[in-house]
Design a protein around this motif. Sequence first.
Motif, short mmCIF file in Angstrom:
data_model
loop_
_atom_site.label_atom_id
_atom_site.label_comp_id
_atom_site.label_asym_id
_atom_site.label_seq_id
_atom_site.Cartn_x
_atom_site.Cartn_y
_atom_site.Cartn_z
N THR A 98 52.93 -21.42 30.51
CA THR A 98 52.93 -21.45 31.97
C THR A 98 53.38 -22.82 32.49
O THR A 98 52.69 -23.45 33.29
CB THR A 98 51.52 -21.09 32.52
OG1 THR A 98 50.97 -20.04 31.74
CG2 THR A 98 51.61 -20.61 33.95
N THR A 99 54.55 -23.26 32.02
CA THR A 99 55.12 -24.52 32.48
C THR A 99 56.25 -24.23 33.46
O THR A 99 56.71 -23.10 33.56
CB THR A 99 55.65 -25.35 31.30
OG1 THR A 99 56.61 -24.58 30.58
CG2 THR A 99 54.51 -25.75 30.37
N ARG A 100 56.71 -25.25 34.13
CA ARG A 100 57.73 -25.03 35.16
C ARG A 100 59.14 -25.01 34.61
O ARG A 100 60.09 -24.74 35.34
CB ARG A 100 57.61 -26.06 36.28
CG ARG A 100 57.87 -27.47 35.89
CD ARG A 100 57.57 -28.41 37.08
NE ARG A 100 57.82 -29.78 36.71
CZ ARG A 100 58.92 -30.44 37.03
NH1 ARG A 100 59.86 -29.86 37.73
NH2 ARG A 100 59.06 -31.69 36.65
N TYR A 101 59.32 -25.30 33.32
CA TYR A 101 60.64 -25.26 32.72
C TYR A 101 60.54 -24.85 31.26
O TYR A 101 59.53 -25.06 30.60
CB TYR A 101 61.37 -26.60 32.83
CG TYR A 101 60.57 -27.77 32.30
CD1 TYR A 101 60.54 -28.05 30.93
CD2 TYR A 101 59.84 -28.58 33.17
CE1 TYR A 101 59.80 -29.12 30.45
CE2 TYR A 101 59.11 -29.63 32.68
CZ TYR A 101 59.09 -29.91 31.32
OH TYR A 101 58.36 -30.96 30.85
N ALA A 102 61.61 -24.26 30.77
CA ALA A 102 61.71 -23.95 29.34
C ALA A 102 62.12 -25.24 28.63
O ALA A 102 62.58 -26.20 29.25
CB ALA A 102 62.77 -22.87 29.13
N THR A 103 61.95 -25.25 27.31
CA THR A 103 62.30 -26.42 26.52
C THR A 103 63.25 -26.04 25.40
O THR A 103 63.03 -25.06 24.69
CB THR A 103 61.03 -27.05 25.89
OG1 THR A 103 60.11 -27.36 26.94
CG2 THR A 103 61.36 -28.29 25.10
N LEU A 104 64.30 -26.81 25.26
CA LEU A 104 65.17 -26.75 24.10
C LEU A 104 64.77 -27.95 23.27
O LEU A 104 64.92 -29.09 23.71
CB LEU A 104 66.65 -26.83 24.49
CG LEU A 104 67.61 -26.88 23.32
CD1 LEU A 104 67.57 -25.57 22.53
CD2 LEU A 104 69.02 -27.19 23.80
N GLY A 105 64.21 -27.70 22.08
CA GLY A 105 63.69 -28.80 21.28
C GLY A 105 64.35 -28.91 19.92
O GLY A 105 64.91 -27.94 19.40
N PHE A 106 64.27 -30.11 19.38
CA PHE A 106 64.83 -30.40 18.07
C PHE A 106 63.73 -30.98 17.19
O PHE A 106 62.99 -31.86 17.61
CB PHE A 106 65.98 -31.40 18.19
CG PHE A 106 67.10 -30.90 19.05
CD1 PHE A 106 68.12 -30.13 18.49
CD2 PHE A 106 67.14 -31.15 20.40
CE1 PHE A 106 69.15 -29.64 19.26
CE2 PHE A 106 68.18 -30.67 21.19
CZ PHE A 106 69.18 -29.91 20.62
N GLU A 107 63.66 -30.48 15.98
CA GLU A 107 62.66 -30.96 15.03
C GLU A 107 63.25 -32.05 14.15
O GLU A 107 64.42 -32.39 14.26
CB GLU A 107 62.17 -29.78 14.16
CG GLU A 107 61.16 -28.91 14.86
CD GLU A 107 59.86 -29.64 15.15
OE1 GLU A 107 59.14 -30.02 14.21
OE2 GLU A 107 59.56 -29.82 16.34
N GLU A 108 62.44 -32.60 13.25
CA GLU A 108 62.87 -33.73 12.42
C GLU A 108 64.08 -33.42 11.55
O GLU A 108 64.82 -34.34 11.18
CB GLU A 108 61.72 -34.22 11.57
CG GLU A 108 60.69 -34.97 12.39
CD GLU A 108 59.68 -35.69 11.55
OE1 GLU A 108 60.00 -36.13 10.43
OE2 GLU A 108 58.54 -35.81 12.02
N ALA A 109 64.30 -32.17 11.20
CA ALA A 109 65.46 -31.82 10.38
C ALA A 109 66.78 -31.95 11.15
O ALA A 109 67.84 -31.98 10.54
CB ALA A 109 65.32 -30.39 9.83
N ALA A 110 66.69 -32.05 12.47
CA ALA A 110 67.89 -32.22 13.28
C ALA A 110 68.52 -33.57 13.00
O ALA A 110 67.83 -34.58 12.93
CB ALA A 110 67.55 -32.10 14.77
N GLN A 111 69.82 -33.58 12.86
CA GLN A 111 70.54 -34.81 12.53
C GLN A 111 71.04 -35.48 13.81
O GLN A 111 72.24 -35.67 14.01
CB GLN A 111 71.68 -34.49 11.58
CG GLN A 111 71.16 -33.92 10.27
CD GLN A 111 72.29 -33.49 9.36
OE1 GLN A 111 73.36 -34.07 9.35
NE2 GLN A 111 72.03 -32.46 8.57
N LEU A 112 70.07 -35.85 14.66
CA LEU A 112 70.40 -36.45 15.94
C LEU A 112 70.14 -37.95 15.98
O LEU A 112 70.38 -38.58 17.01
CB LEU A 112 69.59 -35.77 17.06
CG LEU A 112 69.93 -34.31 17.33
CD1 LEU A 112 68.95 -33.71 18.32
CD2 LEU A 112 71.35 -34.18 17.84
N ASP A 113 69.67 -38.52 14.88
CA ASP A 113 69.34 -39.94 14.86
C ASP A 113 70.49 -40.78 15.41
O ASP A 113 71.64 -40.61 15.02
CB ASP A 113 69.04 -40.40 13.43
CG ASP A 113 67.88 -39.64 12.81
OD1 ASP A 113 67.79 -38.43 13.02
OD2 ASP A 113 67.08 -40.28 12.11
#
Length: 144
Positions: A98-113
């Motif tokens: 019940t939040t005001r927005y959805a979330t697109l999330g990235f976990e530690e396996a994501a290579q975004l460093d």
Amino acid sequence: MAEKPAGLSKEERAAVKARAAELRAQEKAGKTRAAGEQAVREAIAALPDEDRVLAEGIDRIVSEVAPQLVPKTWYGFPSYADENGKVVVFFKAASKFTTRYATLGFEEAAQLDDGDLWVTSFALVALTPATERTIAEHIRKAAG
């Protein structure tokens, strides 16, 4: 100052139960791409309209830019894992907690460093051509 109740909220308890059910279902059906795709389709279909549109868009983008990621559910969320089964990216519906927005999330396996600071999640309220381009760039990078 209002005190926060101890323990998990009703929504958090439901998410933990959903994760336990997912693990049991994976053991029963096997950890195949087909089983994961079916689980993600079912999770998306169960969402309210606003969240479903966003989740379908994320699913489409992941399929297009990172087809090597394997669909699966994770705490009831549509998610996408690497070849080691580690979640890379997930979609958390606004309706889930019940939040005001959805979330697109990235976990530690994501290579975004990227140095000392990088994105781990975005608030998502609409898919536009601009947001789709940004999402695609991050998912492509996250997947390697």
